[in-house]
Design a protein around this motif. Structure first.
Motif, short mmCIF file in Angstrom:
data_model
loop_
_atom_site.label_atom_id
_atom_site.label_comp_id
_atom_site.label_asym_id
_atom_site.label_seq_id
_atom_site.Cartn_x
_atom_site.Cartn_y
_atom_site.Cartn_z
N GLU A 154 0.82 -1.22 0.00
CA GLU A 154 0.00 0.00 0.00
C GLU A 154 0.86 1.27 0.00
O GLU A 154 0.40 2.33 -0.42
N ALA A 155 2.08 1.18 0.49
CA ALA A 155 2.93 2.38 0.58
C ALA A 155 3.20 2.93 -0.82
O ALA A 155 3.33 2.16 -1.78
N HIS A 156 3.28 4.25 -0.94
CA HIS A 156 3.47 4.89 -2.24
C HIS A 156 4.78 4.48 -2.90
O HIS A 156 4.85 4.26 -4.10
N GLY A 157 5.84 4.36 -2.11
CA GLY A 157 7.15 4.05 -2.69
C GLY A 157 7.74 5.27 -3.37
O GLY A 157 7.45 6.41 -3.01
N THR A 158 8.57 5.03 -4.39
CA THR A 158 9.22 6.14 -5.11
C THR A 158 8.88 6.02 -6.59
O THR A 158 9.03 4.95 -7.16
N LEU A 159 8.45 7.14 -7.17
CA LEU A 159 8.19 7.14 -8.62
C LEU A 159 9.32 7.90 -9.31
O LEU A 159 9.55 9.08 -9.04
N ILE A 160 10.01 7.19 -10.20
CA ILE A 160 11.10 7.82 -10.96
C ILE A 160 10.55 8.11 -12.36
O ILE A 160 10.10 7.21 -13.05
N SER A 161 10.57 9.39 -12.75
CA SER A 161 10.00 9.74 -14.05
C SER A 161 10.71 10.99 -14.57
O SER A 161 11.68 11.44 -13.97
N ASN A 162 10.21 11.56 -15.65
CA ASN A 162 10.88 12.76 -16.17
C ASN A 162 10.36 14.03 -15.50
O ASN A 162 10.68 15.13 -15.91
N ILE A 163 9.53 13.85 -14.48
CA ILE A 163 8.99 15.03 -13.79
C ILE A 163 9.96 15.47 -12.70
O ILE A 163 10.38 14.66 -11.87
N THR A 164 10.34 16.74 -12.73
CA THR A 164 11.19 17.23 -11.65
C THR A 164 10.31 18.02 -10.70
O THR A 164 9.60 18.93 -11.10
N SER A 165 10.38 17.63 -9.44
CA SER A 165 9.51 18.32 -8.48
C SER A 165 10.34 19.31 -7.66
O SER A 165 11.29 19.88 -8.16
N GLU A 166 10.00 19.44 -6.42
CA GLU A 166 10.54 20.51 -5.58
C GLU A 166 12.07 20.64 -5.62
O GLU A 166 12.80 19.68 -5.87
N LYS A 167 12.51 21.86 -5.38
CA LYS A 167 13.95 22.16 -5.41
C LYS A 167 14.61 21.79 -4.08
O LYS A 167 13.93 21.52 -3.10
N GLY A 168 15.92 21.84 -4.06
CA GLY A 168 16.64 21.63 -2.81
C GLY A 168 17.19 20.23 -2.69
O GLY A 168 16.93 19.37 -3.53
N ILE A 169 17.94 19.99 -1.62
CA ILE A 169 18.58 18.68 -1.45
C ILE A 169 17.53 17.65 -1.06
O ILE A 169 16.83 17.80 -0.07
N LYS A 170 17.38 16.63 -1.89
CA LYS A 170 16.34 15.63 -1.67
C LYS A 170 16.89 14.39 -1.03
O LYS A 170 16.20 13.70 -0.29
N ALA A 171 18.10 14.03 -1.38
CA ALA A 171 18.62 12.75 -0.91
C ALA A 171 20.14 12.76 -0.85
O ALA A 171 20.80 13.52 -1.57
N ILE A 172 20.64 11.90 0.02
CA ILE A 172 22.09 11.78 0.22
C ILE A 172 22.45 10.30 0.11
O ILE A 172 21.74 9.45 0.65
N ALA A 173 23.53 10.01 -0.59
CA ALA A 173 23.99 8.62 -0.67
C ALA A 173 25.51 8.63 -0.54
O ALA A 173 26.15 9.66 -0.75
N ALA A 174 26.07 7.49 -0.19
CA ALA A 174 27.53 7.44 -0.07
C ALA A 174 28.06 6.19 -0.74
O ALA A 174 27.44 5.12 -0.68
N LYS A 175 29.19 6.34 -1.36
CA LYS A 175 29.83 5.21 -2.04
C LYS A 175 31.22 5.01 -1.45
O LYS A 175 32.01 5.97 -1.38
N ASP A 176 31.51 3.79 -1.02
CA ASP A 176 32.80 3.48 -0.37
C ASP A 176 33.82 2.93 -1.36
O ASP A 176 33.53 2.80 -2.54
N ASN A 177 34.98 2.59 -0.79
CA ASN A 177 36.08 1.99 -1.57
C ASN A 177 36.53 2.88 -2.73
O ASN A 177 36.77 2.41 -3.84
N ILE A 178 36.59 4.16 -2.43
CA ILE A 178 37.04 5.12 -3.44
C ILE A 178 38.53 5.40 -3.22
O ILE A 178 39.01 5.49 -2.09
N ILE A 179 39.23 5.55 -4.32
CA ILE A 179 40.65 5.88 -4.27
C ILE A 179 40.82 7.28 -4.86
O ILE A 179 40.33 7.55 -5.95
N ALA A 180 41.51 8.15 -4.09
CA ALA A 180 41.78 9.50 -4.62
C ALA A 180 43.21 9.54 -5.13
O ALA A 180 44.13 9.04 -4.47
#
Ligand code: ASP
Ligand code: MG
Length: 440
Positions: free
Chosen positions: A280-306
Motif C-alpha cells: 500500500e505504501a506509495h514508494g518512489t516514482l522515478i519519471s521525467n517530472i522534476t519536483s521541488e527544489k533543494g537537497i532531496k537525498a544523500i547517498a555514499a559510495k565506499d572503496n574510493i581511491i583519490a
C-alpha cells in the motif's frame, strides 16, 4: 504491459512468495522478473571461490546445505504432490550440476554458470507454484534473449527480436516469468549483469517492449533520503527525476543497480520502487517530472581511491589533462570525481584493478599521491547547486576533513570526498541539519 521485478527477499520466504503471488494476480498481463532467493547468489559466489581456492570439500558442504534449504522451501510451498516431485527433481538436477562443478578447473565461465543457478531455481519454483494456485503463467528463459555485447552493454536489437520469439513460443499466458541478472555474452557464454543486476534486466526488458511502467519490488518503501543502514530517521522520497535517481544509484544508494534507469529514460518509461511487505505504501516514482527544489537525498559510495597528480608542467600548459585522461582510457578505468588547480589535479576512481599500471604511467609525467579508504558523499536534488540551503554544507561539516568537492558538474548533484572513517558521522549530521531541521 508492465514489467515487475521482485528482489531476493521478495522470493526469499514462503510468506513473501505468497505476497508476490497476490501482488501480481490482478487480472492484467505482465512480465515478472525474479532475483534468486535472498542469500543464494552470495552462497553460489562462495562455492565458486572454494573451487577457485581448490577447496572442493568445502564447496560440496555448502552445496548440500543450500540443497537442504531448497528442499524445505519446496515442501512448504508445493503441497501438490506431482508438482512437488517435479520441482524437487529439477532442483536436484541443479545441485548435481553444482557438485560436478567442484571436480572441474576454475574459470570465469564456470563461475558464471554457477552463479546463474540462483535465478534459474527461483523462477522454476515460482512458475510451478503459480500453476498450483491455478494462475496462468509461463517461463521465458532469459538466456534465450538477454545478451550483452563485447563492451558488456545490453544488445537491445538482439534482445527485442529474441524476446518476441520467446514470448510467442511461450503461448498465451497471464503472467510471463523470467530470470533477472543472467544473460549471454558476445560469445554466447553464460554471463550476468553484475551483482544486483535483476533491476537492470527489468528496465532492459521494459525498454525492449516499450512497457507502460517498470516496477522494482523490494523490502523497503522506496528510495530513502539517506542511507538507512547508517542513519536514523531516514524517509522515503516520493518522486525522483531520472537524473536524480541515476546519480543516487551510481553513488551508492544500494536499493538500485547503478544502470537501472539508463535503458528507460529515453522513452520516458516510469520506474516505480515498491515494497513487497507493504504494497500500500506509495514508494518512489522515478519519471521525467522534476519536483521541488533543494537537497532531496544523500547517498555514499565506499572503496574510493583519490589520486592527486601534481606537475610543474601543468602550469600554464595545455594538453596535460589530455595525457592524464588517456592513461585512464588505456586501462578502461572510469573517473568519478575530478577537481583541478593550476598545478595539480585530483581525481577519484573505484576500480583498482589496474591501479599499479596507471600509477606507473602517471609517474612518468607527474608526482602522484594516493589516498585509499575514501567515500564519496553525494547530495542530490533538482537544482541543488542553486538552492539556499547549499551554503550550509560547510557549516554542517565544519569538523569533517573534506578532501574534494565537486560542485556544478551537474545542477542536480554536489559530491564531497571524505575519509571513510568520517562517513557515518557526516551522513548523520547532514541528515539532522538538512532533513530534520535541527538548527545550526
Ligand atoms: N541475484 C543477483 C544478486 O544477488 C541479482 C539480483 O538479485 O539482482 O546480485
Ligand atoms: Mg537489488
Amino acid at each position: 504491459m508492465k514489467v515487475l521485478k521482485f528482489g531476493g527477499t521478495s522470493v526469499g520466504s514462503i510468506e513473501n512468495i505468497k505476497n508476490v503471488k497476490d501482488i501480481i494476480n490482478d487480472g492484467h498481463k505482465k512480465i515478472v522478473v525474479l532475483s534468486a532467493m535472498s542469500g543464494t547468489t552470495n552462497k553460489l559466489v562462495a562455492i565458486a571461490n572454494n573451487i577457485s581456492n581448490k577447496e572442493p570439500n568445502e564447496a560440496v558442504d555448502k552445496i548440500n546445505k543450500l540443497h537442504e534449504i531448497y528442499t524445505i522451501t519446496i515442501d512448504t510451498l508445493l503441497t501438490n504432490k506431482d508438482l512437488n516431485k517435479e520441482v524437487k527433481d529439477y532442483v536436484s538436477s541443479v545441485f548435481n550440476f553444482l557438485v560436478t562443478c567442484t571436480y572441474k578447473a576454475f574459470s570465469i565461465d564456470l563461475e558464471n554458470n554457477i552463479v546463474a543457478q540462483g535465478e534459474l531455481l527461483s523462477t522454476y519454483m515460482f512458475n510451478r507454484f503459480l500453476q498450483q494456485e491455478s494462475i496462468s503463467s509461463a517461463l521465458l528463459p532469459a538466456l534465450s534473449f538477454m545478451k550483452i555485447d563485447k563492451d558488456k552493454e545490453p544488445d537491445i536489437s538482439y534482445i527485442k527480436k529474441h524476446f518476441e520469439v520467446a514470448i510467442n513460443a511461450a503461448g498465451n499466458s497471464e503472467i510471463y516469468i523470467t530470470q533477472g541478472f543472467i544473460c549471454l555474452d558476445d560469445k554466447d557464454e553464460v554471463s550476468n549483469l553484475q551483482r544486483g543486476g535483476s533491476d537492470y534486466t527489468a528496465t532492459i526488458i521494459g525498454a525492449a517492449i516499450k512497457a507502460k511502467e517498470v516496477q522494482i519490488w523490494t523490502d523497503i518503501d522506496g528510495m530513502h533520503n539517506n542511507d538507512p543502514r547508517y542513519v536514523e530517521n531516514t524517509k522515503p522520497i516520493s518522486n525522483l527525476s531520472f537524473d536524480e535517481a541515476a546519480e543516487l544509484a551510481y553513488f551508492g544508494a544500494k536499493i538500485l543497480h547503478p544502470q537501472t534507469v539508463t535503458p528507460v529514460r529515453a522513452d520516458n518509461i516510469p520506474v516505480r520502487l515498491k515494497n513487497t511487505m507493504n504494497p500500500e505504501a506509495h514508494g518512489t516514482l522515478i519519471s521525467n517530472i522534476t519536483s521541488e527544489k533543494g537537497i532531496k537525498a544523500i547517498a555514499a559510495k565506499d572503496n574510493i581511491i583519490a589520486i592527486k597528480i601534481k606537475s610543474a608542467r601543468m602550469l600554464q600548459a595545455h594538453g596535460f589533462l589530455k595525457k592524464v585522461f588517456e592513461i585512464f582510457e588505456t586501462y578502461k578505468t572510469s573517473i568519478d570525481m575530478i577537481t583541478t588547480s593550476e598545478v595539480a589535479v585530483s581525481l577519484t576512481i573505484d576500480d583498482d584493478r589496474n591501479l599499479e599500471k596507471i600509477i606507473e604511467e602517471l609517474e612518468k609525467i607527474a608526482t602522484i599521491e594516493i589516498d585509499t579508504n575514501q567515500s564519496i558523499i553525494c547530495l542530490v536534488g533538482h537544482s541543488v547547486v542553486n538552492h539556499q540551503d547549499t551554503y550550509k554544507l560547510f557549516q554542517i561539516l565544519q569538523d569533517v576533513k573534506i578532501r574534494m568537492i565537486s560542485y556544478g558538474g551537474s545542477k542536480n548533484n554536489i559530491s564531497l570526498l571524505v575519509d571513510t572513517k568520517d562517513k557515518i558521522d557526516s551522513l548523520q549530521k547532514l541528515n539532522d541539519y538538512l532533513f530534520e531541521l535541527v538548527t545550526l
